[in-house]
Design a protein around this motif. Structure first.
Motif, mmCIF file in Angstrom:
data_model
loop_
_atom_site.group_PDB
_atom_site.id
_atom_site.type_symbol
_atom_site.label_atom_id
_atom_site.label_comp_id
_atom_site.label_asym_id
_atom_site.label_seq_id
_atom_site.Cartn_x
_atom_site.Cartn_y
_atom_site.Cartn_z
ATOM 1 N N UNK A 148 0.829 -1.202 0.000
ATOM 2 C CA UNK A 148 0.000 0.000 0.000
ATOM 3 C C UNK A 148 0.869 1.259 0.000
ATOM 4 N N UNK A 149 2.004 1.200 0.672
ATOM 5 C CA UNK A 149 2.940 2.331 0.626
ATOM 6 C C UNK A 149 3.350 2.621 -0.822
ATOM 7 N N UNK A 150 3.659 1.599 -1.577
ATOM 8 C CA UNK A 150 4.032 1.795 -2.990
ATOM 9 C C UNK A 150 2.866 2.333 -3.816
ATOM 10 N N UNK A 151 1.658 1.848 -3.543
ATOM 11 C CA UNK A 151 0.482 2.385 -4.250
ATOM 12 C C UNK A 151 0.318 3.879 -3.959
ATOM 13 N N UNK A 152 0.457 4.257 -2.680
ATOM 14 C CA UNK A 152 0.279 5.664 -2.289
ATOM 15 C C UNK A 152 1.338 6.528 -2.974
ATOM 16 N N UNK A 153 2.569 6.044 -2.998
ATOM 17 C CA UNK A 153 3.638 6.799 -3.671
ATOM 18 C C UNK A 153 3.357 6.905 -5.167
ATOM 19 N N UNK A 154 2.892 5.813 -5.776
ATOM 20 C CA UNK A 154 2.693 5.789 -7.235
ATOM 21 C C UNK A 154 1.613 6.768 -7.684
ATOM 22 N N UNK A 155 0.543 6.903 -6.909
ATOM 23 C CA UNK A 155 -0.544 7.806 -7.329
ATOM 24 C C UNK A 155 -0.305 9.233 -6.856
ATOM 25 N N UNK A 156 0.712 9.450 -6.036
ATOM 26 C CA UNK A 156 1.095 10.807 -5.665
ATOM 27 C C UNK A 156 0.321 11.413 -4.507
ATOM 28 N N UNK A 157 -0.356 10.588 -3.711
ATOM 29 C CA UNK A 157 -1.053 11.134 -2.537
ATOM 30 C C UNK A 157 -0.006 11.717 -1.575
ATOM 31 N N UNK A 158 -0.121 13.027 -1.244
ATOM 32 C CA UNK A 158 0.945 13.666 -0.463
ATOM 33 C C UNK A 158 0.813 13.539 1.051
ATOM 34 N N UNK A 159 -0.336 13.059 1.530
ATOM 35 C CA UNK A 159 -0.598 13.142 2.970
ATOM 36 C C UNK A 159 -1.289 11.870 3.446
ATOM 37 N N UNK A 160 -0.799 11.327 4.557
ATOM 38 C CA UNK A 160 -1.303 10.065 5.099
ATOM 39 C C UNK A 160 -1.583 10.269 6.585
ATOM 40 N N UNK A 161 -2.801 9.913 7.003
ATOM 41 C CA UNK A 161 -3.173 10.016 8.418
ATOM 42 C C UNK A 161 -3.661 8.641 8.852
ATOM 43 N N UNK A 162 -3.081 8.107 9.919
ATOM 44 C CA UNK A 162 -3.497 6.786 10.369
ATOM 45 C C UNK A 162 -3.587 6.761 11.896
ATOM 46 N N UNK A 163 -4.208 5.683 12.413
ATOM 47 C CA UNK A 163 -4.449 5.609 13.861
ATOM 48 C C UNK A 163 -3.513 4.635 14.558
ATOM 49 N N UNK A 164 -3.372 3.462 13.984
ATOM 50 C CA UNK A 164 -2.742 2.351 14.698
ATOM 51 C C UNK A 164 -1.477 1.949 13.963
ATOM 52 N N UNK A 165 -0.351 1.872 14.657
ATOM 53 C CA UNK A 165 0.895 1.394 14.052
ATOM 54 C C UNK A 165 0.814 -0.106 13.876
ATOM 55 N N UNK A 166 1.197 -0.583 12.694
ATOM 56 C CA UNK A 166 1.103 -2.012 12.420
ATOM 57 C C UNK A 166 1.968 -2.787 13.402
ATOM 58 N N UNK A 167 1.354 -3.703 14.177
ATOM 59 C CA UNK A 167 2.168 -4.549 15.054
ATOM 60 C C UNK A 167 2.943 -5.552 14.198
ATOM 61 N N UNK A 168 4.096 -5.938 14.666
ATOM 62 C CA UNK A 168 4.929 -6.856 13.881
ATOM 63 C C UNK A 168 4.446 -8.289 14.064
ATOM 64 N N UNK A 169 3.221 -8.533 13.592
ATOM 65 C CA UNK A 169 2.587 -9.834 13.762
ATOM 66 C C UNK A 169 2.804 -10.682 12.516
ATOM 67 N N UNK A 170 2.596 -10.077 11.342
ATOM 68 C CA UNK A 170 2.734 -10.803 10.079
ATOM 69 C C UNK A 170 4.033 -10.410 9.368
ATOM 70 N N UNK A 171 4.336 -9.125 9.337
ATOM 71 C CA UNK A 171 5.590 -8.628 8.745
ATOM 72 C C UNK A 171 6.057 -7.446 9.587
ATOM 73 N N UNK A 172 7.314 -7.060 9.459
ATOM 74 C CA UNK A 172 7.818 -5.883 10.169
ATOM 75 C C UNK A 172 7.167 -4.626 9.601
ATOM 76 N N UNK A 173 6.665 -3.781 10.442
ATOM 77 C CA UNK A 173 6.066 -2.530 9.992
ATOM 78 C C UNK A 173 7.141 -1.565 9.517
ATOM 79 N N UNK A 174 6.854 -0.821 8.467
ATOM 80 C CA UNK A 174 7.784 0.209 8.044
ATOM 81 C C UNK A 174 7.145 1.217 7.085
#
Ligand SMILES: [Zn+2]
Length: 155
Positions: A98-124
């Motif tokens: 999803x990070x790559x999708x956001x970069x590809x379409x040029x969305x300049x601003x991201x607001x989120x609530x919860x940091x991805x816990x490192x349950x399935x993959x390392x968050x970054x």
């Protein structure tokens, strides 16, 4: 600019709407339930999405991007994407994050609530987006609400 950017009242309201969308996700015992909303710079909602909306491997941000009308796609370059969970920077289910999708379409601003816990993959995702020059804001006081539809995954 002095100091990190802060969430506005409108940001909190749109983020709460994204979190509400997470409750529409088809249930899963192996993947997060996430909601996402894409909002143009004039406050018009361009797209709404939630995990697994169209396909079992679909993430909320992908579903929200798929929801944006062709005529509105040029508006993504001044839009904000709200996601209940930090956008993925690595994933197991598909090649493009999803990070790559956001970069590809040029969305300049991201607001989120919860940091991805490192349950399935390392968050970054947040780090990658910031390094690419995007504004990334976490609204930590909404993290519990974003976490709530995922409690069964994290026992
Ligand atoms: Zn993702």
């Amino acid at each position: 600019m002095t100091g990190p950017a802060a969430a506005t009242r409108a940001d909190r309201e749109f983020l709460a709407e994204a979190i509400a969308l997470a409750h529409r996700c088809p249930p899963s015992r192996t993947a997060f339930s996430v909601g996402a909303l894409i909002v143009a710079d004039d406050g018009v909602v361009l797209g709404r999405g939630w995990s697994r909306r169209h396909d079992l491997t679909e993430h909320a941000e992908e579903a929200a991007l798929a929801d944006v009308a062709a005529a509105d796609r040029r508006r993504l370059r001044a839009a904000t994407i709200y996601s209940s969970l930090e956008p993925c920077g690595r994933r197991l289910s598909r090649e493009v994050t999803c990070t790559e999708h956001i970069l590809a379409v040029g969305i300049p601003r991201v607001v989120f609530a919860w940091s991805e816990p490192s349950l399935f993959v390392e968050a970054q995702g947040a780090d990658l987006l910031r390094r690419a020059g995007r504004e990334v804001i976490q609204v930590a006081e909404l993290a519990d609400a974003a976490h709530e539809p995922n409690l069964h995954l994290l026992r």
